[in-house]
Write an enzyme that holds these catalytic residues in place. Structure first.
Site, mmCIF file in Angstrom:
data_model
loop_
_atom_site.group_PDB
_atom_site.id
_atom_site.type_symbol
_atom_site.label_atom_id
_atom_site.label_comp_id
_atom_site.label_asym_id
_atom_site.label_seq_id
_atom_site.Cartn_x
_atom_site.Cartn_y
_atom_site.Cartn_z
ATOM 1 N N LYS A 159 0.846 -1.204 0.000
ATOM 2 C CA LYS A 159 0.000 0.000 0.000
ATOM 3 C C LYS A 159 0.871 1.240 0.000
ATOM 4 O O LYS A 159 1.875 1.295 0.695
ATOM 5 C CB LYS A 159 -0.871 -0.016 1.263
ATOM 6 C CG LYS A 159 -1.753 1.208 1.435
ATOM 7 C CD LYS A 159 -2.680 1.073 2.643
ATOM 8 C CE LYS A 159 -2.158 1.786 3.849
ATOM 9 N NZ LYS A 159 -3.076 1.775 4.989
ATOM 10 N N ARG A 184 0.541 5.342 0.786
ATOM 11 C CA ARG A 184 -0.352 6.384 1.293
ATOM 12 C C ARG A 184 0.044 7.702 0.662
ATOM 13 O O ARG A 184 1.208 8.104 0.710
ATOM 14 C CB ARG A 184 -0.270 6.440 2.828
ATOM 15 C CG ARG A 184 -1.292 7.373 3.441
ATOM 16 C CD ARG A 184 -1.417 7.226 4.946
ATOM 17 N NE ARG A 184 -2.290 6.138 5.385
ATOM 18 C CZ ARG A 184 -3.617 6.124 5.284
ATOM 19 N NH1 ARG A 184 -4.239 7.165 4.755
ATOM 20 N NH2 ARG A 184 -4.316 5.108 5.721
ATOM 21 N N THR A 193 -11.279 5.773 7.575
ATOM 22 C CA THR A 193 -12.181 6.134 6.469
ATOM 23 C C THR A 193 -12.617 4.895 5.672
ATOM 24 O O THR A 193 -13.522 4.989 4.849
ATOM 25 C CB THR A 193 -11.485 7.086 5.483
ATOM 26 O OG1 THR A 193 -10.383 6.377 4.884
ATOM 27 C CG2 THR A 193 -10.975 8.332 6.185
ATOM 28 N N THR A 227 -8.445 2.218 2.908
ATOM 29 C CA THR A 227 -7.459 1.124 2.807
ATOM 30 C C THR A 227 -8.173 -0.177 2.455
ATOM 31 O O THR A 227 -7.734 -0.933 1.578
ATOM 32 C CB THR A 227 -6.722 0.967 4.158
ATOM 33 O OG1 THR A 227 -6.001 2.171 4.415
ATOM 34 C CG2 THR A 227 -5.789 -0.225 4.174
#
Ligand code: R5P
Length: 307
Positions: free
Chosen positions: A192, A194, A223, A226
C-alpha cells in the site's frame, strides 16, 4: 492493595463489562465539563494505597478523552493511589509515531510522555498501531492482541475453508502472520502507498490469492479507504468476492460505511475497543481479555500468556 476501576466518558459500557468480568464494581467519579468546556474530574471514593485501573480508550473525540484520562490519573496520584494503570483499549494519536516528513511532531511519543508525567505506572493497550510505541514509554506496557478473538470467530463461522489471510499493508504483516499460523492458512500482503490522510493505493498483491477467500486483518478502519482499495486489488488478482474484513479498532469516520459496503465483503468484524454507533457489523468483546490482563497484573502473574 485493592483493585479500583474508574472510567471517563469514552466507553463506559466496555468499562462496565470489564468490571462485571472481574466482579469488581466501577468506582464512582465525576467526569464532566465546567461551563467553559474544561474537563472536570473528581473521584468520589478513596483510592489511598489502591491498585487503580483507569479504563478509557482515547477514541474520537480524542483530545477530550485523552484529557479525561490524564486528569483521572492526576486525581488518583494526588489521592495517594498505590499504583495507577491506564487501560487504553484503543490508543489514539498512534499513527504519528515518526516524522514521515520534515517539521512534524511525533504525537505518540508526546502522549507517552504525558501519561508518565501524570503518574501512570503501567499501560495496558490492545493492538497498538505500531508495536514500537511500547518503547516510547519507560514504564511497563502490556500490549494485548485481538488475534485470538478473531481466530476463534473465523473458525466458528467456517471462514477458514479456502481462506488466505491478507495484510492490507506492511505494517500489519506480523499480526496477519500470527493469524495465518493460528489458522493454518497461507498469507498474502498488499503493498500500500499512502498519498495523504484519506488517499491510498495498492501497488502489488504479494502472495497467491486467486480462487481464495481473503480474510483481511487490520488494526484500524478509519475512512475505510485502505479496505476498499485492498478489496479492489484482491478482486483484480482473482480472489473470491466473499471476503471477510476484521479490524480491532472501529474508528469509522467519513465514508467508512460506504467503503465497507463493498459487495465483495461478506462480513465485517470489529472489537469493542471503541463504541460502535452503526449497526451491521459483528462485534467481538475484549472485556474478558482486559479483565484477565488486570487480574494477572494485580496478582503479579505473567501477561504474555494472554497474548
Ligand atoms: C494504517 O497503516 C493502518 O493500519 C490502517 O490501515 C489505516 O489507519 C486505515 O485508515 P483508513 O481506513 O482511513 O484507510
Amino acid at each position: 492493595m485493592e483493585i479500583k476501576l474508574f472510567t471517563g466518558n469514552a466507553h463506559p459500557d466496555l468499562a462496565r463489562r470489564v468490571a462485571e468480568a472481574l466482579g469488581v464494581p466501577l468506582g464512582k467519579a465525576v467526569v464532566d465539563r465546567f461551563p467553559d468546556g474544561e474537563v472536570r474530574v473528581r473521584l468520589l471514593e478513596s483510592v489511598r494505597g489502591d491498585d487503580v485501573y483507569l479504563i478509557q480508550p482515547t477514541s474520537p473525540p480524542v483530545n477530550d478523552h485523552l484529557m479525561e484520562l490524564l486528569l483521572l490519573a492526576d486525581a488518583a496520584r494526588r489521592s495517594s493511589a498505590g499504583r495507577i494503570n491506564a487501560v487504553i483499549p484503543y490508543f489514539g494519536y498512534a499513527r504519528q509515531d515518526k516524522q514521515t516528513q520534515g517539521r512534524e511532531p511525533v504525537s505518540a511519543k508526546l502522549v507517552a510522555n504525558l501519561l508518565e508525567t501524570v503518574g501512570v505506572h503501567r499501560v495496558i493497550a490492545i493492538d497498538l498501531h505500531a508495536p514500537q510505541i511500547q518503547g516510547f514509554f519507560d514504564i511497563p506496557v502490556d500490549h494485548l492482541s485481538a488475534v485470538r478473538l478473531f481466530a476463534r470467530y473465523l473458525q466458528e463461522k467456517g471462514y477458514t475453508e479456502n481462506g488466505v489471510v491478507v495484510s492490507p499493508d506492511a505494517g500489519r504483516a506480523e499480526e496477519a502472520r500470527r493469524l495465518s499460523e493460528r489458522l493454518g492458512l497461507p498469507l498474502a500482503m498488499l503493498a500500500k502507498r499512502r498519498h495523504g490522510p484519506k488517499d491510498t493505493s495498492v501497488t502489488y498483491v504479494i502472495g497467491e490469492v486467486a480462487g481464495k477467500r481473503p480474510l483481511i486483518i487490520d488494526d484500524i478502519v478509519s475512512t475505510g479507504g485502505t479496505i476498499r482499495r485492498g478489496v479492489e486489488a484482491l478482486l483484480l488478482a482473482g480472489a473470491l468476492p466473499e471476503m471477510v474484513v476484521m479490524a480491532t479498532h472501529p474508528v469509522l469516520v467519513g465514508e467508512a460505511r460506504e467503503n465497507l459496503s463493498h459487495p465483495a465483503i461478506r462480513e465485517v468484524i470489529f472489537t469493542d475497543t471503541i463504541p460502535l454507533r452503526d449497526g451491521g457489523y459483528t462485534v467481538l468483546s475484549t472485556a474478558e481479555l482486559l479483565a484477565q490482563a488486570i487480574r494477572h497484573v494485580h496478582t503479579n502473574q505473567s501477561v504474555s500468556a494472554l497474548i
